[in-house]
Structure formats: C-alpha cells, structure tokens
Design a protein around this motif. Structure first.
Motif, PDB file in Angstrom:
ATOM      1  N   MET A   1       0.842  -1.188   0.000  1.00 19.88           N
ATOM      2  CA  MET A   1       0.000   0.000   0.000  1.00 19.88           C
ATOM      3  C   MET A   1       0.881   1.243   0.000  1.00 19.88           C
ATOM      4  N   LEU A   2       0.433   2.264  -0.695  1.00 24.14           N
ATOM      5  CA  LEU A   2       1.155   3.521  -0.748  1.00 24.14           C
ATOM      6  C   LEU A   2       0.923   4.335   0.523  1.00 24.14           C
ATOM      7  N   ALA A   3       1.923   5.041   0.941  1.00 25.28           N
ATOM      8  CA  ALA A   3       1.790   5.934   2.091  1.00 25.28           C
ATOM      9  C   ALA A   3       0.921   7.118   1.693  1.00 25.28           C
ATOM     10  N   LEU A   4      -0.002   7.489   2.567  1.00 26.28           N
ATOM     11  CA  LEU A   4      -0.850   8.653   2.327  1.00 26.28           C
ATOM     12  C   LEU A   4      -0.092   9.920   2.698  1.00 26.28           C
ATOM     13  N   ASN A   5      -0.586  11.047   2.236  1.00 29.14           N
ATOM     14  CA  ASN A   5      -0.004  12.359   2.512  1.00 29.14           C
ATOM     15  C   ASN A   5       1.443  12.441   2.033  1.00 29.14           C
ATOM     16  N   THR A   6       1.717  11.796   0.928  1.00 33.66           N
ATOM     17  CA  THR A   6       3.046  11.748   0.351  1.00 33.66           C
ATOM     18  C   THR A   6       2.916  11.913  -1.159  1.00 33.66           C
ATOM     19  N   ASP A  20      -6.339   1.926  -0.875  1.00 36.40           N
ATOM     20  CA  ASP A  20      -7.595   1.355  -0.399  1.00 36.40           C
ATOM     21  C   ASP A  20      -8.772   2.111  -1.000  1.00 36.40           C
ATOM     22  N   GLU A  21      -9.862   1.419  -1.148  1.00 37.50           N
ATOM     23  CA  GLU A  21     -11.083   2.045  -1.630  1.00 37.50           C
ATOM     24  C   GLU A  21     -11.526   3.113  -0.636  1.00 37.50           C
ATOM     25  N   GLY A  22     -11.942   4.263  -1.154  1.00 33.06           N
ATOM     26  CA  GLY A  22     -12.510   5.313  -0.316  1.00 33.06           C
ATOM     27  C   GLY A  22     -11.545   5.953   0.666  1.00 33.06           C
ATOM     28  N   CYS A  23     -10.307   6.140   0.278  1.00 32.52           N
ATOM     29  CA  CYS A  23      -9.324   6.707   1.214  1.00 32.52           C
ATOM     30  C   CYS A  23      -8.887   8.125   0.855  1.00 32.52           C
ATOM     31  N   VAL A  24      -9.407   8.688  -0.236  1.00 35.88           N
ATOM     32  CA  VAL A  24      -8.939   9.989  -0.726  1.00 35.88           C
ATOM     33  C   VAL A  24     -10.033  11.040  -0.544  1.00 35.88           C
ATOM     34  N   ASP A  25      -9.631  12.193  -0.005  1.00 43.66           N
ATOM     35  CA  ASP A  25     -10.579  13.300   0.181  1.00 43.66           C
ATOM     36  C   ASP A  25     -10.707  14.175  -1.055  1.00 43.66           C
ATOM     37  N   LEU A  26      -9.602  14.376  -1.760  1.00 41.94           N
ATOM     38  CA  LEU A  26      -9.592  15.272  -2.920  1.00 41.94           C
ATOM     39  C   LEU A  26      -8.719  14.685  -4.013  1.00 41.94           C
ATOM     40  N   ALA A  27      -9.258  14.633  -5.215  1.00 43.84           N
ATOM     41  CA  ALA A  27      -8.478  14.221  -6.383  1.00 43.84           C
ATOM     42  C   ALA A  27      -8.503  15.367  -7.377  1.00 43.84           C
ATOM     43  N   PHE A  28      -7.330  15.765  -7.830  1.00 41.97           N
ATOM     44  CA  PHE A  28      -7.209  16.790  -8.868  1.00 41.97           C
ATOM     45  C   PHE A  28      -6.465  16.168 -10.032  1.00 41.97           C
ATOM     46  N   ALA A  29      -7.096  16.122 -11.188  1.00 37.00           N
ATOM     47  CA  ALA A  29      -6.481  15.524 -12.371  1.00 37.00           C
ATOM     48  C   ALA A  29      -6.262  16.604 -13.432  1.00 37.00           C
ATOM     49  N   ASP A  30      -5.076  16.619 -13.980  1.00 34.78           N
ATOM     50  CA  ASP A  30      -4.716  17.495 -15.082  1.00 34.78           C
ATOM     51  C   ASP A  30      -4.035  16.621 -16.137  1.00 34.78           C
ATOM     52  N   PRO A  31      -4.831  15.752 -16.786  1.00 34.61           N
ATOM     53  CA  PRO A  31      -4.244  14.788 -17.728  1.00 34.61           C
ATOM     54  C   PRO A  31      -3.811  15.482 -19.015  1.00 34.61           C
ATOM     55  N   ARG A  56     -11.077   6.489 -19.202  1.00 27.07           N
ATOM     56  CA  ARG A  56     -11.996   5.665 -18.415  1.00 27.07           C
ATOM     57  C   ARG A  56     -11.242   4.932 -17.311  1.00 27.07           C
ATOM     58  N   GLN A  57     -10.072   4.410 -17.620  1.00 26.53           N
ATOM     59  CA  GLN A  57      -9.295   3.665 -16.623  1.00 26.53           C
ATOM     60  C   GLN A  57      -8.917   4.535 -15.439  1.00 26.53           C
ATOM     61  N   TRP A  58      -8.381   5.732 -15.707  1.00 26.46           N
ATOM     62  CA  TRP A  58      -7.958   6.539 -14.561  1.00 26.46           C
ATOM     63  C   TRP A  58      -9.142   7.171 -13.835  1.00 26.46           C
ATOM     64  N   ILE A  59     -10.214   7.498 -14.543  1.00 29.78           N
ATOM     65  CA  ILE A  59     -11.396   8.051 -13.868  1.00 29.78           C
ATOM     66  C   ILE A  59     -12.047   6.973 -12.997  1.00 29.78           C
ATOM     67  N   GLU A  60     -12.079   5.723 -13.464  1.00 31.39           N
ATOM     68  CA  GLU A  60     -12.569   4.619 -12.626  1.00 31.39           C
ATOM     69  C   GLU A  60     -11.713   4.499 -11.364  1.00 31.39           C
ATOM     70  N   GLY A  61     -10.402   4.645 -11.516  1.00 32.50           N
ATOM     71  CA  GLY A  61      -9.513   4.591 -10.362  1.00 32.50           C
ATOM     72  C   GLY A  61      -9.798   5.702  -9.378  1.00 32.50           C
ATOM     73  N   VAL A  62     -10.009   6.908  -9.878  1.00 33.57           N
ATOM     74  CA  VAL A  62     -10.344   8.040  -9.001  1.00 33.57           C
ATOM     75  C   VAL A  62     -11.645   7.753  -8.259  1.00 33.57           C
ATOM     76  N   HIS A  63     -12.635   7.277  -8.971  1.00 38.83           N
ATOM     77  CA  HIS A  63     -13.932   7.001  -8.347  1.00 38.83           C
ATOM     78  C   HIS A  63     -13.802   5.943  -7.247  1.00 38.83           C
ATOM     79  N   ARG A  64     -12.979   4.947  -7.481  1.00 38.51           N
ATOM     80  CA  ARG A  64     -12.800   3.870  -6.494  1.00 38.51           C
ATOM     81  C   ARG A  64     -12.112   4.365  -5.221  1.00 38.51           C
ATOM     82  N   VAL A  65     -11.094   5.205  -5.354  1.00 38.55           N
ATOM     83  CA  VAL A  65     -10.338   5.618  -4.164  1.00 38.55           C
ATOM     84  C   VAL A  65     -10.931   6.830  -3.459  1.00 38.55           C
ATOM     85  N   LEU A  66     -11.820   7.557  -4.104  1.00 35.05           N
ATOM     86  CA  LEU A  66     -12.392   8.756  -3.505  1.00 35.05           C
ATOM     87  C   LEU A  66     -13.425   8.397  -2.438  1.00 35.05           C
TER      88      LEU A  66
END
Length: 100
Positions: A1-6, A20-31, A56-66
């Motif tokens: 698992m990746l360290a948070l706040n890093t 982990d699923e549902g562990c992120v408060d804010l996602a900012f994407a600038d693809p 679709r792949q990265w947006i699905e990832g954002v949705h899963r971890v948010l």
C-alpha cells in the motif's frame, strides 16, 4: 500500500490500484489533453477512442479511491471536456459546476 499524505511519482492507474477504496478526500487531475502537445516522454496524440479508453481507466480509479464525501476536480481542454464529463457521470460522478 502507498503511504498517504506523500507525493508519489508513479503511473496514476497503477498507483491508485495500490490505494484502499474510499481513502482519498480530494483528487485533482490534469491529464494530457490529447491535442498534440510536445511532452518529453508522452505522445499527446492518441486515437480518440484510445484516449477515451485510457481516460476511463484513470477516472474509474479516481472514483474507487475517492471517499463518498470527497471531491474530484478535472482540468481539461475544450476538445474533450464534454466527453470526459459524460464518462465521469457514467462512472458515478455528479457534475456540480464548470470552472472556466
């Protein structure tokens, strides 16, 4: 698992799979905008469907971890803004507003 706040310098799709699923408060994407911009190591001109499939792949990832109470901000150019908004909504996000 990746360290948070890093800050991690990793492929975002692979990195989000380590969170982990549902562990992120804010996602900012600038693809990459897929408009032919000259990057050092990334080709910014994929076929439209290839770009949307990758998005679709990265947006699905954002949705899963948010977290359910989290926020997702997306910075994207006009060329794909509508498509990525619809794709995000299809994956479970709700558009609250546009910032221009």
């Amino acid at each position: 698992m990746l360290a948070l706040n890093t800050i991690h310098r990793l492929d975002c799709i692979e990195a989000m799979r380590q969170l982990d699923e549902g562990c992120v408060d804010l996602a900012f994407a600038d693809p990459p905008f897929n408009i032919g911009y000259e990057y050092d190591v990334y080709k910014d001109r994929k076929a439209p469907q290839q770009y949307l499939d990758w998005s679709r792949q990265w947006i699905e990832g954002v949705h899963r971890v948010l977290k359910p109470t989290g926020t997702f901000w997306l910075a994207i150019g006009d060329d794909y803004a509508a498509e990525l908004k619809l794709l995000s909504q299809e994956l479970g996000f709700h558009c609250r507003s546009w910032v221009i």
